[in-house]
Design a protein around this motif. Structure first.
Motif: not given
Length: 97
Positions: A52-59, A67-70
């Motif tokens: 759903l979202e992919y940056t260098d600080s959040l996936i 949903q799972v957020c890293f």
């Protein structure tokens, strides 16, 4: 709509009880995400539905039921297939939404 939600929850609970009694793995039978971590540097995710979202600080990943957020720094997806993926970087937090 409330009765439908209650009925859905009861059905899920029955499925889980049945799977537990038969000793079938829930991740395979119910489509649950499986997250395996090695320290805070690597994570392997199985049974995800999408990114759903992919940056260098959040996936942020979509699963069947949640949903799972890293969150962290220097995060990257090293590889992914339709069934699994590997995330690396400095993982500071994992949240289930």
């Amino acid at each position: 709509m409330r009765k439908s939600n209650d009925r859905d929850r009861r059905n899920e609970a029955r499925k889980e009880a049945l799977l537990e009694s038969l000793k079938f793995p829930k991740d395979i039978c119910m489509g649950a995400m499986k997250v395996t971590m090695t320290g805070n540097k690597e994570a392997w995710i199985e049974n995800y539905r999408g990114i759903l979202e992919y940056t260098d600080s959040l996936i942020l990943l979509q699963g069947k039921t949640c949903q799972v957020c890293f969150e962290g720094s220097g995060l990257s997806i090293d590889y992914y297939t339709n069934e699994d993926m590997k995330i690396s970087g400095c993982i500071g937090c994992v949240r289930y939404i």
